[in-house]
Design a protein around this motif. Structure first.
Motif, short mmCIF file in Angstrom:
data_model
loop_
_atom_site.label_atom_id
_atom_site.label_comp_id
_atom_site.label_asym_id
_atom_site.label_seq_id
_atom_site.Cartn_x
_atom_site.Cartn_y
_atom_site.Cartn_z
N UNK A 165 0.81 -1.22 0.00
CA UNK A 165 0.00 0.00 0.00
C UNK A 165 0.84 1.27 0.00
N UNK A 166 2.16 1.12 -0.05
CA UNK A 166 3.04 2.26 -0.30
C UNK A 166 4.00 1.86 -1.42
N UNK A 167 4.59 2.88 -2.10
CA UNK A 167 5.39 2.56 -3.28
C UNK A 167 6.73 1.96 -2.96
N UNK A 168 7.22 2.18 -1.72
CA UNK A 168 8.55 1.66 -1.37
C UNK A 168 8.60 1.43 0.14
N UNK A 169 8.21 0.24 0.57
CA UNK A 169 8.12 -0.02 2.01
C UNK A 169 9.50 0.08 2.67
N UNK A 170 10.55 -0.27 1.94
CA UNK A 170 11.90 -0.17 2.54
C UNK A 170 12.23 1.27 2.90
N UNK A 171 11.86 2.19 2.01
CA UNK A 171 12.08 3.61 2.28
C UNK A 171 11.29 4.06 3.52
N UNK A 177 8.75 6.09 8.96
CA UNK A 177 7.63 6.93 8.57
C UNK A 177 6.34 6.51 9.28
N UNK A 178 5.42 7.42 9.32
CA UNK A 178 4.08 7.11 9.82
C UNK A 178 3.31 6.33 8.75
N UNK A 179 2.11 5.89 9.12
CA UNK A 179 1.16 5.18 8.26
C UNK A 179 1.44 3.68 8.10
N UNK A 180 2.68 3.26 8.36
CA UNK A 180 3.03 1.85 8.16
C UNK A 180 3.53 1.16 9.43
N UNK A 181 3.53 1.88 10.56
CA UNK A 181 4.07 1.29 11.79
C UNK A 181 3.15 0.19 12.31
N UNK A 182 3.72 -0.69 13.13
CA UNK A 182 2.95 -1.81 13.67
C UNK A 182 1.73 -1.35 14.47
N UNK A 183 1.84 -0.37 15.35
CA UNK A 183 0.63 0.04 16.10
C UNK A 183 -0.47 0.61 15.21
N UNK A 184 -0.08 1.35 14.18
CA UNK A 184 -1.10 1.89 13.26
C UNK A 184 -1.79 0.76 12.51
N UNK A 185 -1.01 -0.18 12.02
CA UNK A 185 -1.59 -1.30 11.29
C UNK A 185 -2.47 -2.16 12.20
N UNK A 186 -2.04 -2.35 13.44
CA UNK A 186 -2.85 -3.13 14.38
C UNK A 186 -4.18 -2.43 14.63
N UNK A 202 -10.71 -6.05 -3.20
CA UNK A 202 -10.96 -7.18 -4.12
C UNK A 202 -11.20 -6.75 -5.57
N UNK A 203 -11.70 -5.54 -5.75
CA UNK A 203 -11.98 -5.05 -7.11
C UNK A 203 -10.86 -4.17 -7.66
N UNK A 204 -9.90 -3.83 -6.79
CA UNK A 204 -8.79 -2.95 -7.19
C UNK A 204 -7.49 -3.51 -6.62
N UNK A 205 -7.12 -4.74 -7.00
CA UNK A 205 -5.94 -5.35 -6.37
C UNK A 205 -4.65 -4.61 -6.69
N UNK A 206 -3.70 -4.66 -5.75
CA UNK A 206 -2.37 -4.10 -5.94
C UNK A 206 -1.45 -5.15 -6.51
N UNK A 207 -0.16 -4.92 -6.51
CA UNK A 207 0.49 -3.70 -5.99
C UNK A 207 0.38 -2.54 -6.98
N UNK A 208 0.78 -1.38 -6.51
CA UNK A 208 0.81 -0.21 -7.39
C UNK A 208 -0.53 0.48 -7.54
N UNK A 209 -1.49 0.10 -6.70
CA UNK A 209 -2.81 0.76 -6.75
C UNK A 209 -2.97 1.61 -5.50
N UNK A 210 -3.17 2.90 -5.71
CA UNK A 210 -3.17 3.84 -4.60
C UNK A 210 -4.39 4.77 -4.65
N UNK A 211 -4.58 5.48 -3.52
CA UNK A 211 -5.67 6.47 -3.46
C UNK A 211 -5.13 7.87 -3.19
N UNK A 212 -3.83 7.99 -2.89
CA UNK A 212 -3.23 9.27 -2.51
C UNK A 212 -1.82 9.37 -3.08
#
Length: 267
Positions: A165-171, A177-186, A202-212
């Motif tokens: 859900x992000x373009x480069x999770x390693x980055x 960064x925020x938005x991907x931390x364990x507490x946020x995901x939990x 289910x109708x818009x599978x990734x990867x590479x599919x974003x809303x922002x």
DNA sequence: ATGTCGCCCATTGGGCGA
């Protein structure tokens, strides 16, 4: 019936685009986030012209949420029970305009603008986690009261629940960064554990599919975005979903919001 | 590149938030 959610990033600055989109999208309900205006500055006429009833909750130039509907707009609620407050100093903690609900065509729709978090160690992050936790408890209690309730929790969740859900999770991890931390995901997954389902993926599978896509650093043309806007549906509502889409076209051109509209089709 | 936007208060710029 078609339900959409869209973080417009200022309704007044984008009034023409929002009106044009609403006119051509043929949605029955549009949940809006980041109107960035108080009720007295809200463009009520825009919705009236197109035949929509609208309810807005805005207390400052920040945040602001609305629901427009042409299938009824009943039992409007501003803020959910126990919604946490926030202020830089505890003394000026206020109830921010981040949640509004209405019953539209039999569906209880919540338009949600989840706190950003700002930084993993910022007080705003604990606010975000608490905010999601209280909302989840509330949503679970609604289903406990009525397992057949048709509830849509829609909006800008400010969480990317999966690595794709992000373009480069390693980055993102390198930068903590925020938005991907364990507490946020939990906090996000707790809604799924409570019985709510992301009915768009289910109708818009990734990867590479974003809303922002951030305005900075040519993120949109580089296809570097994030999937952070979601429609979470209760079991009875999820059973009615026949399709969904992300209107990436709307992110294009001058004067676009940094978020794309997300649309769900119901039988 | 700290790279873009939009709000406010104020006044052609600074501060805030994302």
């Amino acid at each position: 019936m078609r339900i959409a959610t869209w973080n417009v990033n200022s309704l007044r600055a984008r009034a023409d685009r929002v009106e044009a989109w609403l006119d051509r999208s043929d949605v029955d309900v549009l949940a809006i986030q980041e109107t960035k205006c108080k009720d007295e500055n809200f463009p009520w006429d825009l919705f009236e012209r197109l035949g929509y009833d609208v309810a807005h909750f805005g207390v400052s130039q920040w945040n602001g949420v609305a629901i427009a509907s042409r299938v009824g707009l009943e039992d409007v609620e501003r803020t959910f029970e126990g919604q946490p407050t926030f202020g830089k100093e505890e003394a000026d903690a206020v109830q921010e305009s981040r949640a509004i609900a209405a019953t539209c065509g039999g569906v209880r729709v919540w338009s949600l603008y989840v706190p950003n978090g700002r930084d993993r160690n910022d007080p705003h992050m604990q606010y975000k986690i608490d905010w999601l936790g209280v909302l989840k408890d509330q949503a679970a209690s609604w289903l406990a009261t009525d397992p057949d309730a048709q509830v849509a929790l829609v909006g800008d969740w400010n969480v990317a629940p999966r690595d794709e859900d992000v373009w480069d999770i390693d980055l993102f991890e390198r930068e903590q960064a925020t938005h991907v931390s364990a507490p946020e995901r939990a906090a996000f997954h707790a809604f799924e554990e409570a019985g709510f389902a992301d009915v768009v993926r289910p109708y818009t599978p990734g990867p590479g599919v974003y809303t922002y896509w951030d305005y900075k650093q040519l993120r949109f043309p580089r296809r570097e975005g994030m999937r952070i806007d979601f429609v979470l549906a209760s079991p009875a509502l999820a059973a009615r979903v026949t399709g969904a889409s992300i209107d990436r076209q709307e992110r294009k051109g001058k004067g676009a919001s940094d978020h794309a509209p997300v649309v769900v089709e119901l039988a």
